[in-house]
Design a protein around this motif. Structure first.
Motif, PDB file in Angstrom:
ATOM      1  N   SER A  46       0.852  -1.184   0.000  1.00 34.45           N
ATOM      2  CA  SER A  46       0.000   0.000   0.000  1.00 34.45           C
ATOM      3  C   SER A  46       0.886   1.231   0.000  1.00 34.45           C
ATOM      4  CB  SER A  46      -0.907   0.010   1.240  1.00 34.45           C
ATOM      5  OG  SER A  46      -1.786  -1.089   1.215  1.00 34.45           O
ATOM      6  N   ARG A  47       0.578   2.168  -0.865  1.00 34.80           N
ATOM      7  CA  ARG A  47       1.426   3.349  -1.006  1.00 34.80           C
ATOM      8  C   ARG A  47       0.706   4.580  -0.470  1.00 34.80           C
ATOM      9  NH1 ARG A  47       2.957   3.289  -7.220  1.00 34.80           N
ATOM     10  NH2 ARG A  47       4.719   4.615  -6.624  1.00 34.80           N
ATOM     11  N   SER A  48       1.346   5.267   0.466  1.00 31.28           N
ATOM     12  CA  SER A  48       0.811   6.520   0.967  1.00 31.28           C
ATOM     13  C   SER A  48       1.007   7.604  -0.086  1.00 31.28           C
ATOM     14  CB  SER A  48       1.542   6.918   2.254  1.00 31.28           C
ATOM     15  OG  SER A  48       2.893   7.227   1.953  1.00 31.28           O
ATOM     16  N   SER A  49       0.384   8.767   0.137  1.00 28.69           N
ATOM     17  CA  SER A  49       0.570   9.877  -0.800  1.00 28.69           C
ATOM     18  C   SER A  49       2.042  10.276  -0.840  1.00 28.69           C
ATOM     19  CB  SER A  49      -0.302  11.064  -0.394  1.00 28.69           C
ATOM     20  OG  SER A  49       0.008  11.486   0.928  1.00 28.69           O
ATOM     21  N   LEU A  50       2.714  10.216   0.309  1.00 28.59           N
ATOM     22  CA  LEU A  50       4.137  10.529   0.350  1.00 28.59           C
ATOM     23  C   LEU A  50       4.932   9.523  -0.475  1.00 28.59           C
ATOM     24  CD1 LEU A  50       6.632  11.980   1.486  1.00 28.59           C
ATOM     25  CD2 LEU A  50       6.484  10.478   3.479  1.00 28.59           C
ATOM     26  N   HIS A  51       4.593   8.251  -0.326  1.00 29.87           N
ATOM     27  CA  HIS A  51       5.279   7.202  -1.071  1.00 29.87           C
ATOM     28  C   HIS A  51       5.076   7.399  -2.577  1.00 29.87           C
ATOM     29  CE1 HIS A  51       6.052   2.585  -1.447  1.00 29.87           C
ATOM     30  NE2 HIS A  51       7.116   3.293  -1.721  1.00 29.87           N
ATOM     31  N   ARG A  52       3.863   7.722  -2.999  1.00 30.56           N
ATOM     32  CA  ARG A  52       3.590   7.946  -4.427  1.00 30.56           C
ATOM     33  C   ARG A  52       4.373   9.148  -4.936  1.00 30.56           C
ATOM     34  NH1 ARG A  52      -1.730   6.749  -2.703  1.00 30.56           N
ATOM     35  NH2 ARG A  52      -2.351   8.937  -2.848  1.00 30.56           N
ATOM     36  N   GLN A  53       4.479  10.184  -4.103  1.00 31.63           N
ATOM     37  CA  GLN A  53       5.216  11.387  -4.511  1.00 31.63           C
ATOM     38  C   GLN A  53       6.689  11.061  -4.730  1.00 31.63           C
ATOM     39  OE1 GLN A  53       5.121  14.489  -1.579  1.00 31.63           O
ATOM     40  NE2 GLN A  53       6.890  15.540  -2.440  1.00 31.63           N
ATOM     41  N   VAL A  54       7.287  10.332  -3.811  1.00 33.62           N
ATOM     42  CA  VAL A  54       8.711  10.037  -3.906  1.00 33.62           C
ATOM     43  C   VAL A  54       8.995   9.102  -5.066  1.00 33.62           C
ATOM     44  CG1 VAL A  54      10.658   8.948  -2.719  1.00 33.62           C
ATOM     45  CG2 VAL A  54       9.142  10.490  -1.480  1.00 33.62           C
ATOM     46  N   LYS A  55       8.107   8.116  -5.286  1.00 33.05           N
ATOM     47  CA  LYS A  55       8.355   7.124  -6.325  1.00 33.05           C
ATOM     48  C   LYS A  55       7.831   7.560  -7.687  1.00 33.05           C
ATOM     49  CE  LYS A  55       9.042   2.982  -5.588  1.00 33.05           C
ATOM     50  NZ  LYS A  55       9.054   1.524  -5.381  1.00 33.05           N
ATOM     51  N   GLY A  56       7.134   8.695  -7.741  1.00 30.91           N
ATOM     52  CA  GLY A  56       6.672   9.196  -9.027  1.00 30.91           C
ATOM     53  C   GLY A  56       5.562   8.371  -9.630  1.00 30.91           C
ATOM     54  N   GLY A  57       4.771   7.703  -8.811  1.00 27.77           N
ATOM     55  CA  GLY A  57       3.684   6.871  -9.307  1.00 27.77           C
ATOM     56  C   GLY A  57       2.338   7.416  -8.886  1.00 27.77           C
ATOM     57  N   SER A  58       1.271   6.892  -9.499  1.00 28.89           N
ATOM     58  CA  SER A  58      -0.071   7.379  -9.190  1.00 28.89           C
ATOM     59  C   SER A  58      -0.956   6.312  -8.570  1.00 28.89           C
ATOM     60  CB  SER A  58      -0.741   7.905 -10.467  1.00 28.89           C
ATOM     61  OG  SER A  58      -0.805   6.881 -11.449  1.00 28.89           O
ATOM     62  N   LEU A  59      -0.598   5.033  -8.704  1.00 23.48           N
ATOM     63  CA  LEU A  59      -1.427   3.967  -8.154  1.00 23.48           C
ATOM     64  C   LEU A  59      -1.371   3.948  -6.635  1.00 23.48           C
ATOM     65  CD1 LEU A  59      -0.576   1.010 -10.586  1.00 23.48           C
ATOM     66  CD2 LEU A  59      -2.620   2.456 -10.589  1.00 23.48           C
ATOM     67  N   ALA A  60      -2.405   3.398  -6.019  1.00 23.19           N
ATOM     68  CA  ALA A  60      -2.461   3.306  -4.561  1.00 23.19           C
ATOM     69  C   ALA A  60      -1.679   2.109  -4.033  1.00 23.19           C
ATOM     70  CB  ALA A  60      -3.915   3.209  -4.100  1.00 23.19           C
ATOM     71  N   TYR A  61      -1.090   1.329  -4.927  1.00 25.16           N
ATOM     72  CA  TYR A  61      -0.334   0.157  -4.501  1.00 25.16           C
ATOM     73  C   TYR A  61       0.761  -0.121  -5.522  1.00 25.16           C
ATOM     74  CZ  TYR A  61      -2.827  -2.256  -8.214  1.00 25.16           C
ATOM     75  OH  TYR A  61      -3.324  -2.620  -9.444  1.00 25.16           O
ATOM     76  N   GLU A  62       1.659  -1.019  -5.134  1.00 24.28           N
ATOM     77  CA  GLU A  62       2.648  -1.556  -6.053  1.00 24.28           C
ATOM     78  C   GLU A  62       2.947  -2.987  -5.618  1.00 24.28           C
ATOM     79  OE1 GLU A  62       6.183   0.750  -5.823  1.00 24.28           O
ATOM     80  OE2 GLU A  62       6.700   0.071  -3.811  1.00 24.28           O
ATOM     81  N   ASP A  63       3.601  -3.746  -6.470  1.00 32.29           N
ATOM     82  CA  ASP A  63       3.961  -5.120  -6.151  1.00 32.29           C
ATOM     83  C   ASP A  63       5.474  -5.223  -6.062  1.00 32.29           C
ATOM     84  OD1 ASP A  63       1.346  -6.177  -6.067  1.00 32.29           O
ATOM     85  OD2 ASP A  63       1.279  -6.235  -8.250  1.00 32.29           O
ATOM     86  N   GLU A  64       5.949  -5.650  -4.899  1.00 33.64           N
ATOM     87  CA  GLU A  64       7.374  -5.815  -4.659  1.00 33.64           C
ATOM     88  C   GLU A  64       7.771  -7.258  -4.943  1.00 33.64           C
ATOM     89  OE1 GLU A  64      11.381  -5.235  -3.116  1.00 33.64           O
ATOM     90  OE2 GLU A  64       9.850  -3.986  -4.085  1.00 33.64           O
ATOM     91  N   LYS A  65       8.653  -7.459  -5.904  1.00 30.46           N
ATOM     92  CA  LYS A  65       9.145  -8.793  -6.235  1.00 30.46           C
ATOM     93  C   LYS A  65      10.353  -9.119  -5.349  1.00 30.46           C
ATOM     94  CE  LYS A  65       6.294  -9.108  -9.811  1.00 30.46           C
ATOM     95  NZ  LYS A  65       5.853  -7.714  -9.976  1.00 30.46           N
ATOM     96  N   PHE A  66      10.369 -10.323  -4.796  1.00 28.17           N
ATOM     97  CA  PHE A  66      11.452 -10.700  -3.897  1.00 28.17           C
ATOM     98  C   PHE A  66      11.706 -12.201  -3.976  1.00 28.17           C
ATOM     99  CE2 PHE A  66       7.551 -11.364  -1.630  1.00 28.17           C
ATOM    100  CZ  PHE A  66       7.756 -12.458  -0.802  1.00 28.17           C
ATOM    101  N   SER A  67      12.920 -12.599  -3.636  1.00 27.28           N
ATOM    102  CA  SER A  67      13.301 -13.998  -3.479  1.00 27.28           C
ATOM    103  C   SER A  67      13.714 -14.200  -2.030  1.00 27.28           C
ATOM    104  CB  SER A  67      14.460 -14.370  -4.405  1.00 27.28           C
ATOM    105  OG  SER A  67      14.084 -14.305  -5.758  1.00 27.28           O
ATOM    106  N   TYR A  68      13.505 -15.389  -1.509  1.00 23.04           N
ATOM    107  CA  TYR A  68      13.853 -15.598  -0.098  1.00 23.04           C
ATOM    108  C   TYR A  68      14.068 -17.069   0.198  1.00 23.04           C
ATOM    109  CZ  TYR A  68       9.254 -17.578   1.150  1.00 23.04           C
ATOM    110  OH  TYR A  68       8.150 -18.390   1.253  1.00 23.04           O
ATOM    111  N   VAL A  69      14.691 -17.327   1.345  1.00 23.59           N
ATOM    112  CA  VAL A  69      14.765 -18.667   1.902  1.00 23.59           C
ATOM    113  C   VAL A  69      14.696 -18.551   3.414  1.00 23.59           C
ATOM    114  CG1 VAL A  69      17.306 -18.715   1.991  1.00 23.59           C
ATOM    115  CG2 VAL A  69      16.018 -20.855   1.917  1.00 23.59           C
ATOM    116  N   ALA A  70      13.916 -19.429   4.025  1.00 21.78           N
ATOM    117  CA  ALA A  70      13.833 -19.543   5.477  1.00 21.78           C
ATOM    118  C   ALA A  70      14.357 -20.911   5.856  1.00 21.78           C
ATOM    119  CB  ALA A  70      12.395 -19.361   5.957  1.00 21.78           C
TER     120      ALA A  70
END
Length: 338
Positions: free
Chosen positions: A248-272
Motif C-alpha cells: 500500500s502506497r501513501s501519498s508521500l510514497h507515491r510522490q517520492v516514487k513518481g507513481g499514481s497507483l495506490a499500490y505496487e507489487d514488490e518482487k522478492f526472493s527468499y529462503v527460510a
C-alpha cells in the motif's frame, strides 16, 4: 477485551510504520529528495559491489526510507509469514538479530509477525540509517528496546547468539567473499532460524540459492518457500524463483516514487532455514495462478524436486474454489480444501 488477532496486530504495526514514515521528508526540499532517490536507484540496481555505506546522510536515509522501507517491510513480512506457517504451533522467536538492517524494516516485520517484545539488535555500517531507524522505532512500543549497533557487514562480522537472524536486501551490496562470510556468521549465530531476502531478480535469486546451499551445508532444513531441502529444480540460467508482495502506497510514497497507483507489487526472493523439524508447504505456487473458464492453472514446486503445472477444474469442488482464491507464493493445497 479480546486480544488482537495476528492479522490485526500486523495491520496495526504496518499502519504505525506508515504514520512514522509520513513525516520523514518534512523540511527536505523535493528536489533534494528526488536526487537522493535517483542515486539510490542507480546504486541498488548496479552490479558493482561496494564496501562503503550507500546511505551517507540524513537526506539519503529519509529518501531511502520513503522509497524502499514500505516495500522491504512487506516482502520480509511475507517471508516471515511463510516461516511462521512452517514452524511448530506456538513457535515464536525469543530474540532477533537483523544483519544490515538499516532503518529496521525487517525488525518491524518481525514485530508484525509475532506479537510481544524480544531482545533485538540491528547491525548496520551506516550510522545515519541506524539513527533514523531508532527514531522510527520510537513510535512503536514493542520496538523501544531495540539496540541499534554500528557494525561492518562483511568478513569480520560478529553476531551474538540469537533465535532468529534476518539478512534482508544486503547481500547484493557485498563482494562474493563477504556474502559467504555473512551467511556463515548468520548460520553460526542462529539457534532456531535464518531468513534471507533479496530482490526478486535473477541476480537476487542466485544470491538466495547460494545462501540456501550454505545453510543446508551447515545443517539447516528448509522451511520455506521450498517444500523440500534438496536441490532447487530450476536449471541455472533458465528461470528464477521469486514472489510478489502487495504494498500500500501513501501519498508521500507515491510522490517520492513518481507513481499514481495506490499500490505496487514488490518482487522478492527468499529462503527460510531452520534448525528444528519444519512442516513445509506440501507444494508451493511459484507463478501467478492463471484463471480460465472452469479451470485454474497452477505452477507448483513439488516435494520430489520437480516443477509441474497442475490444472484444477470445477469437478474438483472445494479445491477448485480454493484455487480461484489462491495467490502466488501460497502453500498448496490449503488445509481448508483438503
Amino acid at each position: 477485551m479480546n486480544a488482537p488477532t495476528p492479522a490485526t496486530a500486523a495491520a496495526s504495526t504496518a499502519e504505525t510504520l506508515r504514520a512514522a514514515l509520513a513525516g520523514l521528508l518534512d523540511g527536505l526540499p523535493p528536489r533534494q529528495a528526488a536526487q537522493a532517490v535517483e542515486r539510490l536507484i542507480a546504486n541498488y540496481r548496479g552490479r558493482t559491489p561496494t564496501d562503503a555505506p550507500i546511505l551517507r546522510d540524513r537526506a539519503d536515509v529519509a529518501a531511502y526510507a520513503a522509497y524502499r522501507m514500505p516495500a522491504t517491510f512487506e516482502a520480509v513480512r511475507a517471508a516471515l509469514g511463510a516461516l511462521a506457517d512452517a514452524a511448530p504451533e506456538g513457535w515464536v522467536p525469543g530474540s532477533h538479530v537483523d544483519v544490515g538492517g538499516g532503518t529496521g524494516a525487517a525488525t518491524w516485520a518481525v514485530a508484525a509477525t509475532w506479537a510481544g517484545e524480544r531482545p533485538v539488535t540491528v547491525l548496520d555500517w551506516a550510522e545515519p540509517a541506524l539513527a533514523l531507524g531508532r527514531e522510527l522505532a520510537g513510535t512503536a512500543p514493542q520496538l523501544h528496546g531495540v539496540r541499534w549497533q554500528r557494525s561492518r557487514i562483511g568478513s569480520a562480522l560478529a553476531i551474538e547468539s540469537t533465535d532468529l537472524v534476518t539478512v534482508s536486501y544486503v547481500l547484493g551490496e557485498l563482494t562474493e567473499a563477504d556474502r559467504r562470510s555473512v551467511v556463515d556468521a548468520a548460520a553460526d549465530a542462529a539457534q532456531q532460524a535464518v531468513v534471507v531476502i533479496e530482490p526478486g531478480t535473477p541476480d537476487g535469486y542466485r544470491r538466495v540459492i547460494e545462501a540456501r546451499d550454505r545453510l543446508i551445508a551447515a545443517g539447516y532444513r528448509i522451511a520455506a518457500p521450498c517444500p523440500h531441502s534438496a536441490a532447487c529444480p530450476i536449471e541455472p540460467g533458465t528461470d528464477w524463483c521469486h514472489f510478489s508482495a502487495r504494498v500500500s502506497r501513501s501519498s508521500l510514497h507515491r510522490q517520492v516514487k513518481g507513481g499514481s497507483l495506490a499500490y505496487e507489487d514488490e518482487k522478492f526472493s527468499y529462503v527460510a532455514a531452520v534448525r528444528f523439524d519444519p512442516d513445509p508447504a506440501p507444494t508451493r505456487i511459484v507463478r501467478r495462478p492463471q484463471i480460465r473458464k472452469g479451470q485454474v492453472l497452477l505452477d507448483l514446486c513439488e516435494p520430489d524436486e520437480a516443477l509441474r503445472r497442475r490444472t484444477v477444474t470445477k469437478r474438483h469442488g472445494p479445491l477448485y474454489r480454493a484455487a480461484r482464491d489462491a495467490d502466488w507464493g501460497d502453500a498448496w493445497p490449503p488445509q481448508s480444501a483438503e
